[in-house]
Design a protein around this motif. Sequence first.
Motif, mmCIF file in Angstrom:
data_model
loop_
_atom_site.group_PDB
_atom_site.id
_atom_site.type_symbol
_atom_site.label_atom_id
_atom_site.label_comp_id
_atom_site.label_asym_id
_atom_site.label_seq_id
_atom_site.Cartn_x
_atom_site.Cartn_y
_atom_site.Cartn_z
ATOM 1 N N ILE A 21 -22.864 -33.803 14.050
ATOM 2 C CA ILE A 21 -23.046 -33.517 12.625
ATOM 3 C C ILE A 21 -22.116 -34.394 11.786
ATOM 4 C CG2 ILE A 21 -22.773 -31.765 10.834
ATOM 5 C CD1 ILE A 21 -23.702 -29.683 12.845
ATOM 6 N N ALA A 22 -20.875 -34.565 12.232
ATOM 7 C CA ALA A 22 -19.933 -35.418 11.508
ATOM 8 C C ALA A 22 -20.470 -36.839 11.381
ATOM 9 C CB ALA A 22 -18.577 -35.420 12.216
ATOM 10 N N ARG A 23 -21.035 -37.348 12.452
ATOM 11 C CA ARG A 23 -21.580 -38.714 12.419
ATOM 12 C C ARG A 23 -22.768 -38.814 11.456
ATOM 13 N NH1 ARG A 23 -19.314 -41.997 16.037
ATOM 14 N NH2 ARG A 23 -18.163 -41.081 17.789
ATOM 15 N N GLN A 24 -23.607 -37.788 11.447
ATOM 16 C CA GLN A 24 -24.753 -37.788 10.547
ATOM 17 C C GLN A 24 -24.310 -37.696 9.088
ATOM 18 O OE1 GLN A 24 -27.540 -38.752 11.670
ATOM 19 N NE2 GLN A 24 -28.730 -37.130 12.632
ATOM 20 N N LEU A 25 -23.315 -36.871 8.818
ATOM 21 C CA LEU A 25 -22.813 -36.744 7.456
ATOM 22 C C LEU A 25 -22.208 -38.059 6.968
ATOM 23 C CD1 LEU A 25 -21.113 -33.235 7.688
ATOM 24 C CD2 LEU A 25 -23.085 -33.802 6.269
ATOM 25 N N ALA A 26 -21.450 -38.711 7.825
ATOM 26 C CA ALA A 26 -20.869 -39.994 7.437
ATOM 27 C C ALA A 26 -21.965 -41.027 7.176
ATOM 28 C CB ALA A 26 -19.918 -40.490 8.535
ATOM 29 N N GLN A 27 -22.988 -41.026 8.015
ATOM 30 C CA GLN A 27 -24.109 -41.947 7.828
ATOM 31 C C GLN A 27 -24.798 -41.693 6.487
ATOM 32 O OE1 GLN A 27 -24.794 -44.442 10.032
ATOM 33 N NE2 GLN A 27 -26.285 -45.208 8.552
ATOM 34 N N ALA A 28 -24.815 -40.425 6.063
ATOM 35 C CA ALA A 28 -25.440 -40.063 4.791
ATOM 36 C C ALA A 28 -24.528 -40.338 3.594
ATOM 37 C CB ALA A 28 -25.841 -38.590 4.809
ATOM 38 N N GLY A 29 -23.290 -40.779 3.856
ATOM 39 C CA GLY A 29 -22.392 -41.164 2.776
ATOM 40 C C GLY A 29 -21.439 -40.093 2.308
ATOM 41 N N ALA A 30 -21.259 -39.022 3.099
ATOM 42 C CA ALA A 30 -20.349 -37.949 2.705
ATOM 43 C C ALA A 30 -18.925 -38.250 3.156
ATOM 44 C CB ALA A 30 -20.805 -36.622 3.302
ATOM 45 N N ASN A 31 -17.952 -37.925 2.312
ATOM 46 C CA ASN A 31 -16.553 -37.938 2.727
ATOM 47 C C ASN A 31 -16.305 -36.714 3.601
ATOM 48 O OD1 ASN A 31 -15.748 -40.258 1.071
ATOM 49 N ND2 ASN A 31 -16.091 -38.882 -0.663
ATOM 50 N N LEU A 32 -15.380 -36.829 4.554
ATOM 51 C CA LEU A 32 -15.248 -35.784 5.564
ATOM 52 C C LEU A 32 -13.811 -35.319 5.744
ATOM 53 C CD1 LEU A 32 -17.474 -37.301 8.423
ATOM 54 C CD2 LEU A 32 -18.137 -35.562 6.749
ATOM 55 N N THR A 33 -13.674 -34.001 5.938
ATOM 56 C CA THR A 33 -12.470 -33.430 6.529
ATOM 57 C C THR A 33 -12.909 -32.715 7.797
ATOM 58 O OG1 THR A 33 -11.351 -33.117 4.403
ATOM 59 C CG2 THR A 33 -10.560 -31.816 6.264
ATOM 60 N N ALA A 217 -27.769 -31.803 14.690
ATOM 61 C CA ALA A 217 -27.243 -32.516 13.532
ATOM 62 C C ALA A 217 -28.369 -32.918 12.583
ATOM 63 C CB ALA A 217 -26.470 -33.753 13.984
ATOM 64 N N ASP A 218 -29.498 -33.364 13.127
ATOM 65 C CA ASP A 218 -30.642 -33.716 12.287
ATOM 66 C C ASP A 218 -31.121 -32.502 11.484
ATOM 67 O OD1 ASP A 218 -30.659 -36.335 13.165
ATOM 68 O OD2 ASP A 218 -32.228 -36.012 14.664
ATOM 69 N N ALA A 219 -31.149 -31.342 12.141
ATOM 70 C CA ALA A 219 -31.570 -30.117 11.459
ATOM 71 C C ALA A 219 -30.593 -29.749 10.346
ATOM 72 C CB ALA A 219 -31.690 -28.976 12.459
ATOM 73 N N ALA A 220 -29.294 -29.907 10.614
ATOM 74 C CA ALA A 220 -28.292 -29.614 9.593
ATOM 75 C C ALA A 220 -28.472 -30.515 8.380
ATOM 76 C CB ALA A 220 -26.885 -29.778 10.172
ATOM 77 N N LEU A 221 -28.683 -31.804 8.619
ATOM 78 C CA LEU A 221 -28.881 -32.731 7.509
ATOM 79 C C LEU A 221 -30.144 -32.395 6.726
ATOM 80 C CD1 LEU A 221 -27.225 -35.328 6.611
ATOM 81 C CD2 LEU A 221 -26.510 -34.198 8.729
ATOM 82 N N TYR A 222 -31.184 -31.969 7.422
ATOM 83 C CA TYR A 222 -32.418 -31.563 6.748
ATOM 84 C C TYR A 222 -32.156 -30.398 5.798
ATOM 85 C CZ TYR A 222 -37.027 -29.397 6.143
ATOM 86 O OH TYR A 222 -38.146 -28.836 5.602
ATOM 87 N N MET A 223 -31.395 -29.416 6.256
ATOM 88 C CA MET A 223 -31.076 -28.262 5.410
ATOM 89 C C MET A 223 -30.224 -28.667 4.211
ATOM 90 S SD MET A 223 -30.271 -25.494 8.446
ATOM 91 C CE MET A 223 -30.283 -24.000 7.443
#
Length: 255
Positions: A21-33, A217-223
């Motif tokens: 999920i972290a990798r998908q979020l970063a790919q989508a351009g989100a800053n992460l903690t 992770a794909d499902a999380a990004l979809y939501m």
Amino acid sequence: MSLRGQHALLTGASMGIGESIARQLAQAGANLTLISRSEDKLATLTNNLQTQHPNLIIKYRAVDVGNFEQVDAAIESSVQEPGNIDILINNPLPHLKIADIQTMVSTNVNGLMYVTYSVLNHGMMERKAGTILNVTSVTGLEVPPFPGEAVYHSNKAAQEAFTNSLRNELVGTNIKVLALRPGVVATNFHSQRVGHDKELYDSFIEGYEPLVAKDIADAALYMLNQPANVSIKALDVVPSAQRSLNVFDREWNKR
């Protein structure tokens, strides 16, 4: 809803579903903690993601989510940069070697509530906007087929209850509260849950293809990518062969 530039906080981020999920979020351009117990794994993942995405702010906090003081201090420091938390993803998995019931409950139940409470009170409630995505399990709704699952099942049922109740309590805000329920996923976590018995685990997944962490992770990004006026309150993501928690079509891959 675009995730670019948003600040996402993710627990259980050091391996498996959390890492994916972290990798998908970063790919989508989100800053992460990123939050987890394992500092070494968190540091490695953070450095890897920062190298791949140099324009993002990516940091980690090694904490025990069952300790509220650690959780609150980590979240308080994380909102200093890159700012308020827009997305909270609770993926509170206990360390794979922990068998102690108290620790499992502290991680899966107390930890989920502690992180949520802290994020809400460090800006999300004041802004009345954000998304909380709790990664629960289909076992929160049905009794698992394995012996020795009572504690895990009750933990996941508690997560479901907390998610649904919190959604109601946040009436009057624009905070979404969502539940993502994975089925059988090919991770070390599942093999550990069946009692470190490789033969039992192999027989459990025989005849069909389990999901992998990226599927979740794909499902999380979809939501998370839905527009502000759309909430996918709960999403079950299971192998097509998993007809229910206890019924599998073990001929699925043979057709």
